[in-house]
Write a protein that holds these residues in place. Structure first.
Motif, PDB file in Angstrom:
ATOM      1  N   UNK A 100     -24.224 -12.365  -5.588  1.00 36.64           N
ATOM      2  CA  UNK A 100     -25.338 -12.824  -4.749  1.00 36.64           C
ATOM      3  C   UNK A 100     -25.087 -12.398  -3.308  1.00 36.64           C
ATOM      4  N   UNK A 101     -26.088 -11.771  -2.704  1.00 40.32           N
ATOM      5  CA  UNK A 101     -26.013 -11.320  -1.317  1.00 40.32           C
ATOM      6  C   UNK A 101     -27.017 -12.105  -0.482  1.00 40.32           C
ATOM      7  N   UNK A 102     -26.596 -12.552   0.693  1.00 40.25           N
ATOM      8  CA  UNK A 102     -27.478 -13.229   1.628  1.00 40.25           C
ATOM      9  C   UNK A 102     -27.893 -12.223   2.694  1.00 40.25           C
ATOM     10  N   UNK A 103     -29.209 -12.048   2.860  1.00 39.95           N
ATOM     11  CA  UNK A 103     -29.765 -11.147   3.865  1.00 39.95           C
ATOM     12  C   UNK A 103     -30.396 -12.004   4.957  1.00 39.95           C
ATOM     13  N   UNK A 104     -29.859 -11.918   6.161  1.00 42.73           N
ATOM     14  CA  UNK A 104     -30.343 -12.751   7.251  1.00 42.73           C
ATOM     15  C   UNK A 104     -30.544 -11.909   8.498  1.00 42.73           C
ATOM     16  N   UNK A 105     -31.044 -12.519   9.559  1.00 40.98           N
ATOM     17  CA  UNK A 105     -31.332 -11.825  10.801  1.00 40.98           C
ATOM     18  C   UNK A 105     -32.458 -12.541  11.513  1.00 40.98           C
ATOM     19  N   UNK A 106     -32.519 -12.371  12.831  1.00 40.18           N
ATOM     20  CA  UNK A 106     -33.487 -13.134  13.614  1.00 40.18           C
ATOM     21  C   UNK A 106     -34.899 -12.594  13.402  1.00 40.18           C
ATOM     22  N   UNK A 107     -35.883 -13.391  13.842  1.00 40.03           N
ATOM     23  CA  UNK A 107     -37.290 -13.021  13.700  1.00 40.03           C
ATOM     24  C   UNK A 107     -37.551 -11.636  14.280  1.00 40.03           C
ATOM     25  N   UNK A 108     -38.227 -10.788  13.501  1.00 42.13           N
ATOM     26  CA  UNK A 108     -38.601  -9.466  13.964  1.00 42.13           C
ATOM     27  C   UNK A 108     -37.504  -8.433  13.916  1.00 42.13           C
ATOM     28  N   UNK A 109     -36.342  -8.791  13.366  1.00 48.42           N
ATOM     29  CA  UNK A 109     -35.227  -7.844  13.343  1.00 48.42           C
ATOM     30  C   UNK A 109     -35.456  -6.696  12.362  1.00 48.42           C
ATOM     31  N   UNK A 110     -36.272  -6.926  11.325  1.00 48.54           N
ATOM     32  CA  UNK A 110     -36.541  -5.863  10.358  1.00 48.54           C
ATOM     33  C   UNK A 110     -36.004  -6.139   8.970  1.00 48.54           C
ATOM     34  N   UNK A 111     -35.757  -7.416   8.644  1.00 47.96           N
ATOM     35  CA  UNK A 111     -35.220  -7.748   7.314  1.00 47.96           C
ATOM     36  C   UNK A 111     -36.173  -7.305   6.204  1.00 47.96           C
ATOM     37  N   UNK A 112     -37.458  -7.619   6.358  1.00 42.19           N
ATOM     38  CA  UNK A 112     -38.415  -7.324   5.298  1.00 42.19           C
ATOM     39  C   UNK A 112     -38.570  -5.824   5.100  1.00 42.19           C
TER      40      UNK A 112
END
Length: 360
Positions: A13-25
């Motif tokens: 399982x990998x957790x993908x995180x980052x602040x709003x607008x960083x480009x996660x999606x």
């Protein structure tokens, strides 16, 4: 007696995180088109009552799950645990096609600690899922200002195993300065651009076959020893209170001493312990090192490796802490190892309640 040989292997399982607008999606959409992400199940968390983020994520069969109860924090942890358990039941009963790995995309406002608590503390989930890594996405153009203004962004970067810089081509100079800041904040994290292959993004010490060789990289060879000269900190930075350092020992460590050190550290300083990683030689079985990792008050059950990943047999703990003096932790470590030349830490320095019971 339970036959462990019949228990399914844990699912990475990998957790993908980052602040709003960083480009996660955007990053996730690209990765979902990569063959390396075949048989991957994605769990998406979004902020607010009206679902928007799922409209930006391409559908992958029926393997998209949307949690809409709020940001990924303690108020939503029950939903996350329930969702992960339900997925296992459906998978085991053949109601959904088998999946080989899970990716959880958090909301941009999330402190990653609660989700990590759920993954390494829940007695059933810890048997069926194995945390493979934490990937944090950072906007190279706005990242410096975001780190200054938002403590959540600092914590997201501090706990990462891998940091992905987006939009670096828009301002290469800003990207280089941000890379240096992130490297100082989290020396153990690999820092990549958006062209990182999916297989590398998924890689980690716990899930993929043959990944034991990556353990040294996972620990971070650049993390300074606690005995090294302290690095200067910019007092104008919000992340100046966060330090990364390592504790080492050449000889195997008593299992009892290790357990007592970890118990005291997490019970007395758990709120300040953002991340802990370790590869430790224990005296009663020095050829089978223990892999340790934890977040705040919660430590994952140690994983015993069949052999060392290389010729370096030193025990090493890597810690990322907030508002905690590395020298104090070093003295505590030395005291439990019985090193006579080091002063024992002052018990009054245990600012948290040493009798606190970890609450996960």
């Amino acid at each position: 007696m339970t036959d462990d040989s019949r228990r399914p292997a844990p699912i990475p399982l990998t957790v993908l995180t980052g602040f709003l607008g960083a480009g996660k999606t955007t990053l996730l959409n690209r990765l979902l088109r990569d063959p390396a992400f075949a048989d991957t199940l994605v769990i998406v968390n979004e902020f607010g009552e009206v679902g928007l983020d799922h409209l930006l994520i391409e559908t992958v069969d029926d393997d998209m799950i949307l949690l809409g109860a709020g940001c990924l924090c303690c108020t939503v942890r029950g939903d996350l645990i329930g969702a992960l358990e339900d997925l296992l039941r459906k998978r085991d009963n053949g109601r959904i096609r088998p999946f080989r790995r899970v990716v959880i995309e958090t909301t941009g406002l999330a402190d990653p600690a609660p989700i990590l608590h759920a993954l390494i503390y829940h007695p059933y989930l810890v048997l069926r899922y194995r945390l493979q890594g934490i990937v944090t996405v950072v906007d190279a153009v706005n990242g410096d200002a975001t780190l200054d203004a938002h403590p959540e962004a600092v914590r997201q970067a501090a706990v990462a195993d891998r940091i992905v810089l987006t939009k670096a081509d828009l301002d290469p100079g800003a990207a280089d300065r941000l890379r240096a800041r992130l490297q100082a904040l989290n020396p153990g994290a690999a820092i990549d651009g958006t062209d990182v292959p999916a297989a590398d993004l998924l890689g980690g010490p716990f899930g993929l076959e043959g990944a034991r060789a990556d353990l040294r990289a996972w620990l971070g060879e650049a993390v300074p020893d606690v005995r090294a000269a302290p690095q200067p900190q910019d007092v104008n930075r919000h992340d100046a209170s966060i330090r990364a350092f390592s504790l080492t020992n050449d000889a195997p460590v008593s299992r009892a001493a290790l357990e007592m050190f970890l118990d005291l550290l997490r019970s007395s300083q758990g709120s300040k312990l953002l991340r802990l990683k370790g590869l430790v030689a224990v005296a009663d079985d020095p050829e089978r090192p223990l892999v340790l990792h934890g977040v705040q008050h919660v430590l994952h059950a140690p994983i015993s490796l069949p052999a060392w990943p290389d010729q370096d047999r030193r025990s090493r703990l890597v810690l990322i802490v907030r508002d905690l003096d590395p020298a104090f932790v070093g003295k505590l470590w030395d005291a439990f190892l019985g090193r006579p030349a080091i002063d024992a830490p002052d018990a009054a320095a245990l600012t948290d309640n040493p009798l606190a019971i970890p609450n996960g």
